[in-house]
Design a protein around this motif. Structure first.
Motif, PDB file in Angstrom:
ATOM      1  N   MET A   1      -0.533   0.025   4.008  1.00  0.00           N
ATOM      2  CA  MET A   1       0.281   1.223   4.195  1.00  0.00           C
ATOM      3  C   MET A   1       1.628   0.871   4.837  1.00  0.00           C
ATOM      4  O   MET A   1       2.664   1.449   4.488  1.00  0.00           O
ATOM      5  N   LEU A   2       1.635  -0.093   5.761  1.00  0.00           N
ATOM      6  CA  LEU A   2       2.902  -0.537   6.356  1.00  0.00           C
ATOM      7  C   LEU A   2       3.784  -1.215   5.313  1.00  0.00           C
ATOM      8  O   LEU A   2       5.005  -1.029   5.312  1.00  0.00           O
ATOM      9  N   ALA A   3       3.163  -2.005   4.437  1.00  0.00           N
ATOM     10  CA  ALA A   3       3.940  -2.660   3.374  1.00  0.00           C
ATOM     11  C   ALA A   3       4.538  -1.627   2.426  1.00  0.00           C
ATOM     12  O   ALA A   3       5.705  -1.729   2.030  1.00  0.00           O
ATOM     13  N   ALA A   4       3.750  -0.613   2.071  1.00  0.00           N
ATOM     14  CA  ALA A   4       4.264   0.433   1.181  1.00  0.00           C
ATOM     15  C   ALA A   4       5.386   1.215   1.864  1.00  0.00           C
ATOM     16  O   ALA A   4       6.397   1.549   1.231  1.00  0.00           O
ATOM     17  N   GLY A   5       5.241   1.494   3.150  1.00  0.00           N
ATOM     18  CA  GLY A   5       6.303   2.175   3.893  1.00  0.00           C
ATOM     19  C   GLY A   5       7.558   1.334   3.982  1.00  0.00           C
ATOM     20  O   GLY A   5       8.675   1.849   3.902  1.00  0.00           O
ATOM     21  N   THR A   6       7.365   0.025   4.117  1.00  0.00           N
ATOM     22  CA  THR A   6       8.514  -0.882   4.168  1.00  0.00           C
ATOM     23  C   THR A   6       9.268  -0.874   2.847  1.00  0.00           C
ATOM     24  O   THR A   6      10.498  -0.796   2.827  1.00  0.00           O
ATOM     25  N   VAL A   7       8.527  -0.946   1.745  1.00  0.00           N
ATOM     26  CA  VAL A   7       9.177  -0.985   0.433  1.00  0.00           C
ATOM     27  C   VAL A   7       9.781   0.375   0.088  1.00  0.00           C
ATOM     28  O   VAL A   7      10.952   0.463  -0.297  1.00  0.00           O
ATOM     29  N   LEU A   8       8.981   1.441   0.226  1.00  0.00           N
ATOM     30  CA  LEU A   8       9.472   2.765  -0.166  1.00  0.00           C
ATOM     31  C   LEU A   8      10.545   3.292   0.781  1.00  0.00           C
ATOM     32  O   LEU A   8      11.574   3.806   0.338  1.00  0.00           O
ATOM     33  N   GLY A   9      10.281   3.164   2.082  1.00  0.00           N
ATOM     34  CA  GLY A   9      11.226   3.712   3.049  1.00  0.00           C
ATOM     35  C   GLY A   9      12.399   2.797   3.307  1.00  0.00           C
ATOM     36  O   GLY A   9      13.556   3.151   3.063  1.00  0.00           O
TER      37      GLY A   9
ATOM     38  N   ILE B   1      16.689  -8.345   1.885  1.00  0.00           N
ATOM     39  CA  ILE B   1      15.825  -9.530   1.896  1.00  0.00           C
ATOM     40  C   ILE B   1      14.816  -9.421   3.041  1.00  0.00           C
ATOM     41  O   ILE B   1      13.637  -9.752   2.878  1.00  0.00           O
ATOM     42  N   ALA B   2      15.260  -8.941   4.180  1.00  0.00           N
ATOM     43  CA  ALA B   2      14.355  -8.753   5.323  1.00  0.00           C
ATOM     44  C   ALA B   2      13.262  -7.744   4.995  1.00  0.00           C
ATOM     45  O   ALA B   2      12.093  -7.937   5.372  1.00  0.00           O
ATOM     46  N   TRP B   3      13.607  -6.665   4.279  1.00  0.00           N
ATOM     47  CA  TRP B   3      12.601  -5.677   3.899  1.00  0.00           C
ATOM     48  C   TRP B   3      11.561  -6.292   2.957  1.00  0.00           C
ATOM     49  O   TRP B   3      10.362  -6.045   3.098  1.00  0.00           O
ATOM     50  N   LEU B   4      11.995  -7.106   2.014  1.00  0.00           N
ATOM     51  CA  LEU B   4      11.057  -7.749   1.085  1.00  0.00           C
ATOM     52  C   LEU B   4      10.156  -8.754   1.808  1.00  0.00           C
ATOM     53  O   LEU B   4       8.949  -8.801   1.561  1.00  0.00           O
ATOM     54  N   VAL B   5      10.740  -9.543   2.692  1.00  0.00           N
ATOM     55  CA  VAL B   5       9.959 -10.520   3.458  1.00  0.00           C
ATOM     56  C   VAL B   5       8.933  -9.808   4.327  1.00  0.00           C
ATOM     57  O   VAL B   5       7.765 -10.220   4.405  1.00  0.00           O
ATOM     58  N   LEU B   6       9.330  -8.726   4.972  1.00  0.00           N
ATOM     59  CA  LEU B   6       8.417  -7.959   5.812  1.00  0.00           C
ATOM     60  C   LEU B   6       7.285  -7.354   4.974  1.00  0.00           C
ATOM     61  O   LEU B   6       6.118  -7.382   5.385  1.00  0.00           O
ATOM     62  N   ALA B   7       7.599  -6.854   3.799  1.00  0.00           N
ATOM     63  CA  ALA B   7       6.569  -6.289   2.924  1.00  0.00           C
ATOM     64  C   ALA B   7       5.582  -7.362   2.475  1.00  0.00           C
ATOM     65  O   ALA B   7       4.368  -7.137   2.480  1.00  0.00           O
ATOM     66  N   VAL B   8       6.076  -8.533   2.108  1.00  0.00           N
ATOM     67  CA  VAL B   8       5.189  -9.629   1.698  1.00  0.00           C
ATOM     68  C   VAL B   8       4.322 -10.070   2.872  1.00  0.00           C
ATOM     69  O   VAL B   8       3.119 -10.325   2.705  1.00  0.00           O
ATOM     70  N   LEU B   9       4.895 -10.146   4.059  1.00  0.00           N
ATOM     71  CA  LEU B   9       4.131 -10.501   5.249  1.00  0.00           C
ATOM     72  C   LEU B   9       3.013  -9.489   5.503  1.00  0.00           C
ATOM     73  O   LEU B   9       1.875  -9.867   5.793  1.00  0.00           O
ATOM     74  N   PHE B  10       3.318  -8.204   5.375  1.00  0.00           N
ATOM     75  CA  PHE B  10       2.298  -7.171   5.559  1.00  0.00           C
ATOM     76  C   PHE B  10       1.194  -7.277   4.510  1.00  0.00           C
ATOM     77  O   PHE B  10       0.021  -7.070   4.818  1.00  0.00           O
ATOM     78  N   VAL B  11       1.538  -7.589   3.288  1.00  0.00           N
ATOM     79  CA  VAL B  11       0.518  -7.732   2.235  1.00  0.00           C
ATOM     80  C   VAL B  11      -0.374  -8.935   2.525  1.00  0.00           C
ATOM     81  O   VAL B  11      -1.602  -8.865   2.347  1.00  0.00           O
ATOM     82  N   ILE B  12       0.187 -10.030   2.998  1.00  0.00           N
ATOM     83  CA  ILE B  12      -0.617 -11.204   3.343  1.00  0.00           C
ATOM     84  C   ILE B  12      -1.575 -10.877   4.484  1.00  0.00           C
ATOM     85  O   ILE B  12      -2.758 -11.237   4.439  1.00  0.00           O
TER      86      ILE B  12
END
Length: 156
Positions: A34-42, A11-22
């Motif tokens: 790129m940080l959001a993609a790294g968060t989701v993929l990595g 859940i933290a990874w998803l929240v962080l990815a959404v925050l980066f996209v915003i």
């Protein structure tokens, strides 16, 4: 207590990815994308495969860095390749042709630009003589006044 938190780390990874996209939507420079993609993929990817938390963080950082230094420059180059400078507003007036509306006195007069606007004008060479109806070219814009010069081929 700590093992319970690790169980919900996805859940933290998803929240962080959404925050980066915003944040990316506000900055528009591909860094946070790129940080959001790294968060989701990595991070999320290793989490779903059952990796430990420190491996998730390491994978997220590595994938983000890889994307930042490889994909982001390519995207920026592609974005800026097609964006040539097109002058607008006052910048677009330089080089535009105009027709003299009123005669020039002491180098000051009035011209009607080819875009239909009437401007106060000043001659580049105040000693030059320009008659009403004669064509001139805008050489510069100084505040609310255009600086004009007689067009080539027109008698001065």
């Amino acid at each position: 207590m700590f093992p319970d938190l690790i169980q919900y780390l996805w859940i933290a990874w998803l929240v962080l990815a959404v925050l980066f996209v915003i944040i990316e939507l506000l900055t528009l420079e591909f860094t946070f994308l790129m940080l959001a993609a790294g968060t989701v993929l990595g991070g999320l990817g290793v989490n779903l495969l059952g990796g430990v938390w420190w491996l998730q963080v390491l994978a997220a950082a590595a994938v983000s860095a890889l994307l930042l230094f490889t994909i982001r420059p390519v995207l920026l180059r592609a974005l800026h390749r097609s964006s040539q400078h097109i002058p607008t507003n006052v910048d677009a007036l330089t080089g535009m042709s105009a027709r003299v509306v009123s005669s020039f006195t002491d180098g000051d007069g009035s011209v009607k630009l080819d875009n239909g606007e009437t401007w106060t004008a000043r001659l580049v060479d105040a000693a030059a003589s320009v008659a009403p109806g004669q064509r001139v070219t805008v050489t510069a814009v100084r505040g609310a006044t255009v600086v004009v010069a007689p067009e080539e081929g027109n008698p001065a």
